[in-house]
Scaffold this motif. Structure first.
Motif, PDB file in Angstrom:
ATOM      1  N   TYR A  19       9.399  30.327  -8.111  1.00  0.00           N
ATOM      2  CA  TYR A  19       9.407  30.325  -6.677  1.00  0.00           C
ATOM      3  C   TYR A  19      10.302  30.123  -5.722  1.00  0.00           C
ATOM      4  CZ  TYR A  19       4.420  29.630  -7.922  1.00  0.00           C
ATOM      5  OH  TYR A  19       3.183  29.537  -8.552  1.00  0.00           O
ATOM      6  N   SER A  20      11.396  29.767  -6.565  1.00  0.00           N
ATOM      7  CA  SER A  20      12.964  29.726  -5.961  1.00  0.00           C
ATOM      8  C   SER A  20      13.732  30.844  -6.126  1.00  0.00           C
ATOM      9  CB  SER A  20      13.655  28.304  -6.612  1.00  0.00           C
ATOM     10  OG  SER A  20      13.921  28.801  -7.911  1.00  0.00           O
ATOM     11  N   SER A  21      14.934  30.898  -5.453  1.00  0.00           N
ATOM     12  CA  SER A  21      15.884  32.043  -5.748  1.00  0.00           C
ATOM     13  C   SER A  21      17.012  31.549  -6.597  1.00  0.00           C
ATOM     14  CB  SER A  21      16.399  32.222  -4.304  1.00  0.00           C
ATOM     15  OG  SER A  21      15.561  32.220  -3.243  1.00  0.00           O
ATOM     16  N   PRO A  22      17.550  32.638  -7.565  1.00  0.00           N
ATOM     17  CA  PRO A  22      18.551  32.520  -8.395  1.00  0.00           C
ATOM     18  C   PRO A  22      19.966  32.251  -7.608  1.00  0.00           C
ATOM     19  CG  PRO A  22      17.882  34.724  -8.223  1.00  0.00           C
ATOM     20  CD  PRO A  22      16.942  34.117  -7.404  1.00  0.00           C
ATOM     21  N   VAL A  23      20.852  31.555  -8.197  1.00  0.00           N
ATOM     22  CA  VAL A  23      22.058  31.499  -7.727  1.00  0.00           C
ATOM     23  C   VAL A  23      23.048  31.588  -8.579  1.00  0.00           C
ATOM     24  CG1 VAL A  23      21.285  30.014  -5.652  1.00  0.00           C
ATOM     25  CG2 VAL A  23      22.301  29.071  -7.871  1.00  0.00           C
ATOM     26  N   VAL A  24      24.368  31.875  -8.320  1.00  0.00           N
ATOM     27  CA  VAL A  24      25.674  31.995  -9.362  1.00  0.00           C
ATOM     28  C   VAL A  24      26.663  31.211  -8.920  1.00  0.00           C
ATOM     29  CG1 VAL A  24      26.440  34.277  -8.357  1.00  0.00           C
ATOM     30  CG2 VAL A  24      26.899  33.500 -10.644  1.00  0.00           C
ATOM     31  N   ALA A  25      27.231  30.599  -9.944  1.00  0.00           N
ATOM     32  CA  ALA A  25      28.277  29.709  -9.781  1.00  0.00           C
ATOM     33  C   ALA A  25      29.282  29.649 -10.874  1.00  0.00           C
ATOM     34  CB  ALA A  25      27.668  28.135  -9.210  1.00  0.00           C
ATOM     35  N   ASN A  26      30.683  29.859 -10.693  1.00  0.00           N
ATOM     36  CA  ASN A  26      31.464  29.809 -11.721  1.00  0.00           C
ATOM     37  C   ASN A  26      31.034  30.574 -13.042  1.00  0.00           C
ATOM     38  OD1 ASN A  26      33.251  27.979 -10.074  1.00  0.00           O
ATOM     39  ND2 ASN A  26      31.648  26.373 -10.348  1.00  0.00           N
ATOM     40  N   GLY A  27      30.555  31.640 -12.915  1.00  0.00           N
ATOM     41  CA  GLY A  27      30.285  32.513 -14.079  1.00  0.00           C
ATOM     42  C   GLY A  27      29.042  32.147 -14.575  1.00  0.00           C
ATOM     43  N   THR A  28      27.985  31.191 -14.161  1.00  0.00           N
ATOM     44  CA  THR A  28      26.714  30.974 -14.544  1.00  0.00           C
ATOM     45  C   THR A  28      25.744  31.314 -13.566  1.00  0.00           C
ATOM     46  OG1 THR A  28      28.073  29.240 -15.838  1.00  0.00           O
ATOM     47  CG2 THR A  28      25.483  29.062 -15.470  1.00  0.00           C
ATOM     48  N   LEU A  29      24.561  31.769 -14.085  1.00  0.00           N
ATOM     49  CA  LEU A  29      23.678  32.057 -13.211  1.00  0.00           C
ATOM     50  C   LEU A  29      22.508  31.124 -13.298  1.00  0.00           C
ATOM     51  CD1 LEU A  29      21.695  34.246 -11.668  1.00  0.00           C
ATOM     52  CD2 LEU A  29      21.053  35.202 -14.232  1.00  0.00           C
ATOM     53  N   TYR A  30      21.963  30.580 -12.453  1.00  0.00           N
ATOM     54  CA  TYR A  30      20.981  29.387 -12.198  1.00  0.00           C
ATOM     55  C   TYR A  30      19.804  29.770 -12.048  1.00  0.00           C
ATOM     56  CZ  TYR A  30      25.068  26.396 -13.000  1.00  0.00           C
ATOM     57  OH  TYR A  30      26.038  25.842 -13.314  1.00  0.00           O
ATOM     58  N   ILE A  31      18.745  29.464 -12.805  1.00  0.00           N
ATOM     59  CA  ILE A  31      17.124  29.786 -12.403  1.00  0.00           C
ATOM     60  C   ILE A  31      16.289  28.893 -12.743  1.00  0.00           C
ATOM     61  CG2 ILE A  31      15.284  31.639 -12.752  1.00  0.00           C
ATOM     62  CD1 ILE A  31      17.276  33.330 -14.297  1.00  0.00           C
ATOM     63  N   ALA A  32      15.590  28.470 -11.528  1.00  0.00           N
ATOM     64  CA  ALA A  32      14.730  27.309 -11.666  1.00  0.00           C
ATOM     65  C   ALA A  32      13.332  27.873 -11.859  1.00  0.00           C
ATOM     66  CB  ALA A  32      14.678  26.365 -10.596  1.00  0.00           C
ATOM     67  N   THR A  33      12.452  27.288 -12.493  1.00  0.00           N
ATOM     68  CA  THR A  33      11.043  27.363 -12.997  1.00  0.00           C
ATOM     69  C   THR A  33      10.490  26.134 -12.328  1.00  0.00           C
ATOM     70  OG1 THR A  33      10.766  26.530 -14.918  1.00  0.00           O
ATOM     71  CG2 THR A  33      11.258  28.767 -14.933  1.00  0.00           C
ATOM     72  N   PRO A  34       9.316  25.899 -12.125  1.00  0.00           N
ATOM     73  CA  PRO A  34       8.501  24.897 -11.586  1.00  0.00           C
ATOM     74  C   PRO A  34       9.075  23.737 -12.515  1.00  0.00           C
ATOM     75  CG  PRO A  34       7.224  26.369 -11.384  1.00  0.00           C
ATOM     76  CD  PRO A  34       8.057  26.978 -11.841  1.00  0.00           C
ATOM     77  N   THR A  35       9.333  23.719 -13.760  1.00  0.00           N
ATOM     78  CA  THR A  35       9.535  22.833 -14.798  1.00  0.00           C
ATOM     79  C   THR A  35      10.919  22.513 -15.388  1.00  0.00           C
ATOM     80  OG1 THR A  35       8.648  24.221 -16.503  1.00  0.00           O
ATOM     81  CG2 THR A  35       7.099  22.823 -15.458  1.00  0.00           C
ATOM     82  N   HIS A  36      11.910  23.641 -15.330  1.00  0.00           N
ATOM     83  CA  HIS A  36      13.032  23.619 -15.921  1.00  0.00           C
ATOM     84  C   HIS A  36      14.170  24.440 -15.076  1.00  0.00           C
ATOM     85  CE1 HIS A  36      10.196  23.227 -19.451  1.00  0.00           C
ATOM     86  NE2 HIS A  36      11.453  22.678 -19.920  1.00  0.00           N
ATOM     87  N   LEU A  37      15.220  23.948 -15.256  1.00  0.00           N
ATOM     88  CA  LEU A  37      16.423  24.450 -14.688  1.00  0.00           C
ATOM     89  C   LEU A  37      17.245  25.208 -15.634  1.00  0.00           C
ATOM     90  CD1 LEU A  37      18.502  25.332 -12.463  1.00  0.00           C
ATOM     91  CD2 LEU A  37      19.418  22.775 -12.483  1.00  0.00           C
ATOM     92  N   TYR A  38      17.632  26.251 -15.573  1.00  0.00           N
ATOM     93  CA  TYR A  38      18.372  27.024 -16.644  1.00  0.00           C
ATOM     94  C   TYR A  38      19.699  27.428 -16.091  1.00  0.00           C
ATOM     95  CZ  TYR A  38      13.937  27.973 -19.029  1.00  0.00           C
ATOM     96  OH  TYR A  38      12.518  27.745 -19.739  1.00  0.00           O
ATOM     97  N   ALA A  39      20.864  27.164 -16.905  1.00  0.00           N
ATOM     98  CA  ALA A  39      22.082  27.549 -16.684  1.00  0.00           C
ATOM     99  C   ALA A  39      22.377  28.614 -17.653  1.00  0.00           C
ATOM    100  CB  ALA A  39      23.047  26.642 -17.004  1.00  0.00           C
ATOM    101  N   ILE A  40      22.540  30.165 -17.243  1.00  0.00           N
ATOM    102  CA  ILE A  40      22.578  31.160 -18.080  1.00  0.00           C
ATOM    103  C   ILE A  40      23.929  31.663 -18.105  1.00  0.00           C
ATOM    104  CG2 ILE A  40      21.666  33.538 -18.412  1.00  0.00           C
ATOM    105  CD1 ILE A  40      19.007  32.111 -17.133  1.00  0.00           C
ATOM    106  N   ARG A  41      24.426  31.946 -19.075  1.00  0.00           N
ATOM    107  CA  ARG A  41      25.928  32.510 -19.169  1.00  0.00           C
ATOM    108  C   ARG A  41      26.277  33.274 -20.280  1.00  0.00           C
ATOM    109  NH1 ARG A  41      30.588  29.906 -16.748  1.00  0.00           N
ATOM    110  NH2 ARG A  41      32.604  30.709 -17.643  1.00  0.00           N
TER     111      ARG A  41
END
Length: 514
Positions: free
Chosen positions: A489-511
């Motif tokens: 339901y949220s929007s992805p963001v990117v910071a310092n080479g890492t993509l962040y995706i939030a689901t209702p239950t988890h926050l993923y840092a993807i790189r």
């Protein structure tokens, strides 16, 4: 059904990044004050695996992930996208996965994690108002994105407050003039809690219900705009439980505060609340247009507004945000038919602005939409010449696009192309100069969040849990569709080479691996 509210809405901010923020940080909604969800980072992942759950738990088996740097457990509902600044990651959620046993039951929570490892640092676990679905919907949590500047975090709470927090939490002591966190965080009628290093530290708080007479509808949701020495917030003033009466039609929809003290500096006085269709959830943006410093705002009456950045003192003593221009984002035939008003919340009727206005080359881009519980309906996306004054509904229209349904989503504009999704699940690519459509993609799923453009790609999640990675450009090409195994339901963001995706239950840092 548990309410999934407009908590995506999240955000707003900063005309100049502070020294303490790294060049690749994403310190607030939209990254800068124009709210344009675009990053110039490269080398971002275009393939990853979010992993599998461990047995019947909600824990992620990291051995089953690919290109995932870390995963942090959130509550059960998370809507505002994370923000990243100064080595820390901030995100709003609820208390359905408690981090501290002294905080039980339904609360709204902002969490802080270490950027490198995902280690939990601290949280502010705020009690609910007790008003239920009317003003503080159960289990919604903090719905907007925190704004970070230096060692301060600014956000609106579920209790219709603007608060300033210390980025260090209580780990470095209780700072600032506000020293009553122990009582503030306690459940009603209970003794003060015992504070610890993982509790949040409130520097100041401004209660918009008490100070401005605001009646927030369902939930308070906006992301705070930081402008030099002040902050601007949306009040979420709206209708009551009957959906027909505005308890305080004179309450402002925007307020401006001193960012150091929380003192009130100015408020909107253009009468937006009296014309509000449902509520005010859009986040303000800001930009220099010619010689003017403007605050841009999508109103709950369906108009987009520009206000002068400097408040004006009226003879009655009220300090107000001076209106520079307004633009009706609804065409006349959405509001009236055969001389009669079209009823709100019907498919062919008018809508408010929930998305955040985006500023690009002296123009403002924004679409109209409604509470997701109202379903589908006629939408419209407009490009406005932001250089005018007065009512510019006729003179300020550069182009409009009506092949879009109602939208909650903030647009991304890069290389002369506009990328915007609608609630019905269609992603649109338009020419920023003319509004000409180049392509559309029907995901066949609801979309609550906003597009992110980075590294030549368009990133976006869906309510059915698909994360889409598309090639940016005039030709549609889908690179990847990844099953997150949970709604987004949220929007992805990117910071310092890492993509962040939030689901209702988890926050993923993807790189990508180094």
């Amino acid at each position: 059904m548990v309410r999934r509210r407009l908590c995506l809405l999240g955000a707003i901010w900063l005309i100049a990044l502070p020294v303490a923020v790294f060049a690749g940080d994403w310190p607030h909604w939209g990254r800068d004050s124009t709210r344009n969800m675009v990053s110039d980072e490269t080398g971002l992942p275009d393939d990853f695996d979010p992993g599998r759950y461990v047995g019947n738990t909600l824990d992620i088996d990291m051995a089953t992930t690919r290109n995932v740097r870390w995963v942090a457990k959130l509550g059960s509902q998370s809507y505002g996208n994370p923000t990243v600044a100064g080595g820390r990651v901030f995100v709003g959620t609820n208390n359905e996965s408690p981090r501290d046993p002294k905080y039980r039951g339904d609360r709204s929570v902002v969490m802080c994690f270490d950027e490198q490892t995902g280690r939990f640092l601290w949280q502010l676990a705020i009690p609910k108002l007790g008003t239920g679905k009317v003003s503080d919907w159960e289990f919604l949590g903090i719905c907007s994105s925190p704004a970070v500047e230096g060692d301060r975090v600014y956000l609106v709470t579920n209790r219709c407050e603007v608060v300033c927090l210390d980025v260090h939490g209580m780990a470095n002591g209780n700072d600032g003039p506000f020293r009553d966190e122990a009582r503030y965080l306690a459940d009603p009628g209970q003794p003060p809690v015992t504070l610890g290093p993982t509790d949040g530290d409130i520097i100041w708080r401004f209660d918009m219900r008490e100070e401005l007479g605001v009646f927030p509808h369902n939930i308070t949701s906006c992301s705070v705009l930081v402008l030099s020495d002040r902050v601007v917030a949306t009040t979420s003033n709206g209708v009551d439980w009957t959906h027909t009466t505005i308890p305080n039609p004179r309450a402002p929809t925007l307020c401006m505060l001193d960012k150091r003290t929380g003192a009130l500096l100015g408020e909107e006085a253009s009468g937006i609340s009296a014309r509000t269709l449902h509520s005010n959830w859009s986040s303000p943006a800001a930009a220099r247009i010619g010689e003017r410093e403007l605050i841009l705002f999508g109103g709950g009456d369906g108009f987009c507004y520009a206000f002068d950045r400097e408040p004006e003192q009226r003879p009655d003593g009220l300090s107000v945000l001076k209106e520079v221009w307004r633009f009706d984002c609804n065409p006349p035939h959405y509001r009236m038919r055969n001389g009669r008003p079209i009823k709100y919340a019907t498919p062919e009727g008018p809508s408010e602005v929930i998305a955040t206005p985006v500023v690009y080359k002296n123009r403002v881009y924004v679409g109209i939409g409604q509470d997701p519980e109202h379903g589908d309906g006629l939408g419209r996306f407009v490009c406005i010449d932001a250089t005018g004054t007065g009512d510019i509904t006729r003179t300020g229209l550069v182009w409009s696009y009506d092949k879009i349904s109602r939208t909650l989503s903030t647009a991304s504009i890069a290389d002369g192309l506009v990328y915007v999704a609608d609630f019905a699940g269609v992603i649109h690519c338009l020419d920023a100069e003319t509004g000409q459509p180049y392509w559309t993609l029907d995901t066949l799923q609801r979309i609550w969040g906003s597009t992110l453009v980075a590294d030549g790609k368009v990133y976006l999640g869906t309510a059915d849990g698909d994360f889409l990675i598309l090639q940016a450009g005039r030709q549609l090409r889908e690179i990847r569709r990844i099953d997150m195994r949970a709604p987004i339901y949220s929007s992805p963001v990117v910071a310092n080479g890492t993509l962040y995706i939030a689901t209702p239950t988890h926050l993923y840092a993807i790189r990508k691996p180094n």
